[in-house]
Design a protein around this motif. Structure first.
Motif, mmCIF file in Angstrom:
data_model
loop_
_atom_site.group_PDB
_atom_site.id
_atom_site.type_symbol
_atom_site.label_atom_id
_atom_site.label_comp_id
_atom_site.label_asym_id
_atom_site.label_seq_id
_atom_site.Cartn_x
_atom_site.Cartn_y
_atom_site.Cartn_z
ATOM 1 N N PHE A 105 0.991 -1.042 0.258
ATOM 2 C CA PHE A 105 -0.182 -0.191 -0.050
ATOM 3 C C PHE A 105 0.910 1.289 0.062
ATOM 4 O O PHE A 105 1.818 0.665 -0.094
ATOM 5 C CB PHE A 105 -0.564 -0.069 0.922
ATOM 6 N N ILE A 106 0.203 2.474 -0.624
ATOM 7 C CA ILE A 106 1.186 3.840 -0.422
ATOM 8 C C ILE A 106 0.031 4.533 0.035
ATOM 9 O O ILE A 106 -0.636 4.574 0.625
ATOM 10 C CB ILE A 106 1.186 4.021 -2.097
ATOM 11 N N GLY A 111 -2.930 10.995 0.784
ATOM 12 C CA GLY A 111 -3.440 9.497 0.156
ATOM 13 C C GLY A 111 -3.659 8.623 0.684
ATOM 14 O O GLY A 111 -2.179 8.104 0.094
ATOM 15 N N VAL A 112 -4.622 7.426 0.524
ATOM 16 C CA VAL A 112 -4.134 6.205 0.972
ATOM 17 C C VAL A 112 -4.551 5.383 0.717
ATOM 18 O O VAL A 112 -5.693 5.199 -0.187
ATOM 19 C CB VAL A 112 -4.190 6.261 3.153
ATOM 20 N N GLY A 113 -4.000 3.819 -0.165
ATOM 21 C CA GLY A 113 -4.598 3.601 -0.885
ATOM 22 C C GLY A 113 -3.340 1.963 -1.088
ATOM 23 O O GLY A 113 -2.140 1.915 -0.639
ATOM 24 N N LEU A 114 -3.979 1.062 -2.374
ATOM 25 C CA LEU A 114 -3.528 0.014 -2.232
ATOM 26 C C LEU A 114 -2.367 0.105 -3.240
ATOM 27 O O LEU A 114 -2.457 1.576 -3.945
ATOM 28 C CB LEU A 114 -4.499 -0.979 -2.567
ATOM 29 N N ILE A 130 -5.881 10.694 -5.139
ATOM 30 C CA ILE A 130 -5.827 9.544 -4.583
ATOM 31 C C ILE A 130 -6.663 9.421 -3.500
ATOM 32 O O ILE A 130 -6.638 10.528 -2.154
ATOM 33 C CB ILE A 130 -4.132 9.419 -4.480
ATOM 34 N N GLY A 131 -7.078 8.172 -2.965
ATOM 35 C CA GLY A 131 -7.556 7.833 -2.184
ATOM 36 C C GLY A 131 -9.555 7.882 -2.586
ATOM 37 O O GLY A 131 -9.847 6.881 -1.783
ATOM 38 N N PHE A 186 -9.030 2.212 1.132
ATOM 39 C CA PHE A 186 -9.239 1.628 2.315
ATOM 40 C C PHE A 186 -8.946 2.141 2.750
ATOM 41 O O PHE A 186 -8.464 3.250 3.654
ATOM 42 C CB PHE A 186 -8.878 0.001 2.158
ATOM 43 N N PRO A 187 -10.000 1.983 4.829
ATOM 44 C CA PRO A 187 -10.589 2.328 5.470
ATOM 45 C C PRO A 187 -9.314 3.179 5.986
ATOM 46 O O PRO A 187 -8.138 1.782 6.421
ATOM 47 C CB PRO A 187 -11.154 1.500 6.282
#
Length: 452
Positions: free
Chosen positions: A371-372, A382-385, A417-418, A428-429
């Motif tokens: 994940f990044i 920005g958080v995501g796979l 992103i997000g 994702f949460p």
């Protein structure tokens, strides 16, 4: 810039070398002694370019969605004309010499015979006709992809007046310019003393063009399910298809043959008009003849040297550009973080520099996941796979301040992103608490299928 340069150079060098070669091999006489059909080659260039522009516009505006409806008959005609052109190149010296004899003022129809004169003129017209048709078809097939590069100068949503646009335009113009310069340099090898060597180079260009057209034709027939190849035939087709760029290199390097021949004949010519020891004797020359011989020597060596440099430089630049464009982007290594009792904690201080940060996680089912996290404009994260719905788990990398999908080369808008959709990282949460980003392992476990 490099992409536009490489595309323009690789797309135009073959047709340009073909036009240049035929202008040398089929040019004959001066003034009234020149055949009227010589203009057909220039008309072929104009028709090919005009048709390519129209075809590129139809493709770019999606008016024509199925290119195969145009490419199939074009390639069939191209292969037929390529074969005919090879025959013309092989016979070009005889065709030109026969024309010279019949068009010379001292030769009358009575001396040559009316039938011989008509036959010489017929063959010259046929040669120029085949050359013009093949030039038109070759340019029409090769140039649309080059022309469509003009639509990539400006990214969607960006201003047309940016440094990126200027660099891309410069790269495109440099590619076209280098092609023309190389063709002009090779044209200096037109001296009759190395006619056979030049003909050999032109023959290699035409044969390789036939192979490339045939490869594209058979590939298209297989895609349309008209033809099915198996075994060795299929493996040969794949080999040729995967090495088309090598054939482009060979077309340029073929002119090393007349270049070397030009240097040799120049070095073997001495100022006094005599050859080097072992050569046939040449009668002594007067002062004017000596000057002409010195000038010939200088021109022959210079033409050969410049042509060798041009062939090697073009091939090296094209190979380097292809290598750089196909080089796999550098993917940052996963960083360490705290994972305690199913809760991952990543402090702001670790990810607040505005760059892409990658992390690895082993899901409950044993799947290796990534994940990044990146700090977006405005202070949000920005958080995501490190994967998306469209391209799977190819992942992302950072280049020139942009986050780019590794598989499709699409630059991701940081603001999106997000959020779900397109080529965005799958969100994702997560929570923000006490200067850190908190991620529950269970939320990652639920998305492990994206990495399987």
């Amino acid at each position: 810039m490099l992409g536009q340069f490489n595309q323009a150079l690789s797309g135009t060098i073959g047709p340009c070398l073909l036009v240049m070669s035929l202008s040398v091999l089929l040019t004959v006489g001066e003034g009234r002694n020149r055949p009227a059909s010589r203009r057909w080659r220039a008309i072929g260039v104009a028709i090919g370019l005009a048709a390519a522009v129209v075809f590129a516009i139809l493709r770019g505006t999606a008016i024509l969605n199925r290119r195969s409806t145009v490419n199939l008959p074009t390639l069939i005609l191209g292969v037929i004309l390529d074969i005919a052109l090879i025959a013309v190149i092989v016979r070009s010296q005889g065709i030109v010499e026969r024309w010279r004899r019949t068009s010379a003022s001292r030769v009358s129809v009575d001396e040559m015979g009316d039938a011989s004169v008509r036959r010489a003129r017929l063959w010259m017209n046929v040669a120029n006709g085949v050359a013009a048709a093949d030039i038109a078809v070759t340019i029409f097939f090769a140039m649309p992809d080059v022309i469509l590069q003009l639509t990539n100068f400006v990214d969607t949503g960006d201003s047309p007046f940016t440094s990126d646009m200027l660099l891309r335009a410069l790269g495109f113009l440099l590619g076209i310019g280098m092609t023309l310069i190389v063709a002009v340099v090779f044209h200096t090898l037109r001296t009759p003393d190395i006619r056979r060597a030049f003909t050999a180079a032109a023959l290699i260009v035409a044969i390789l063009q036939l192979v490339m057209h045939a490869t594209e034709l058979f590939s298209l027939l297989m895609n349309m399910m008209i033809l099915v190849l198996h075994g060795p035939a299929f493996r040969v087709l794949i080999l040729l298809h995967n090495h088309e760029l090598w054939m482009t290199y060979a077309q340029a390097l073929a002119f090393l043959i007349p270049a070397v021949a030009s240097i040799i004949i120049g070095l073997r010519t001495t100022p006094n008009g005599c050859r080097l020891p072992g050569d046939a004797a040449i009668p002594p020359l007067n002062e004017a003849g000596v000057r002409a011989r010195i000038a010939f020597r200088r021109r022959a060596v210079a033409a050969g040297a410049w042509s060798m440099a041009a062939a090697i430089a073009l091939t090296a630049l094209l190979a380097w550009g292809t290598y750089e464009l196909n080089k796999q982007p550098v993917i940052s290594e996963p960083e360490e973080y705290s994972l305690v009792d199913g809760v991952a904690t990543i402090p702001f201080s670790q990810v607040e520099d505005g760059h892409l940060h990658r992390f690895a996680y082993t899901a409950a089912d044993g799947t290796e996941m990534r994940f990044i996290i990146i700090l977006k404009n405005g202070g949000a994260y920005g958080v995501g796979l490190d994967a998306c719905e469209t391209c799977g788990d190819a992942g992302y990398y950072e280049q020139d301040g942009k986050i780019i999908c590794k598989r499709c080369d699409v630059a991701i808008n940081l603001a999106t992103i997000g959020f779900k959709g397109g080529c965005n990282p799958i969100p994702f949460p997560y929570q923000v608490d006490d200067g850190a980003i908190i991620i529950h392992a269970a939320d990652l476990d639920a998305l492990s299928a994206h990495f399987q």
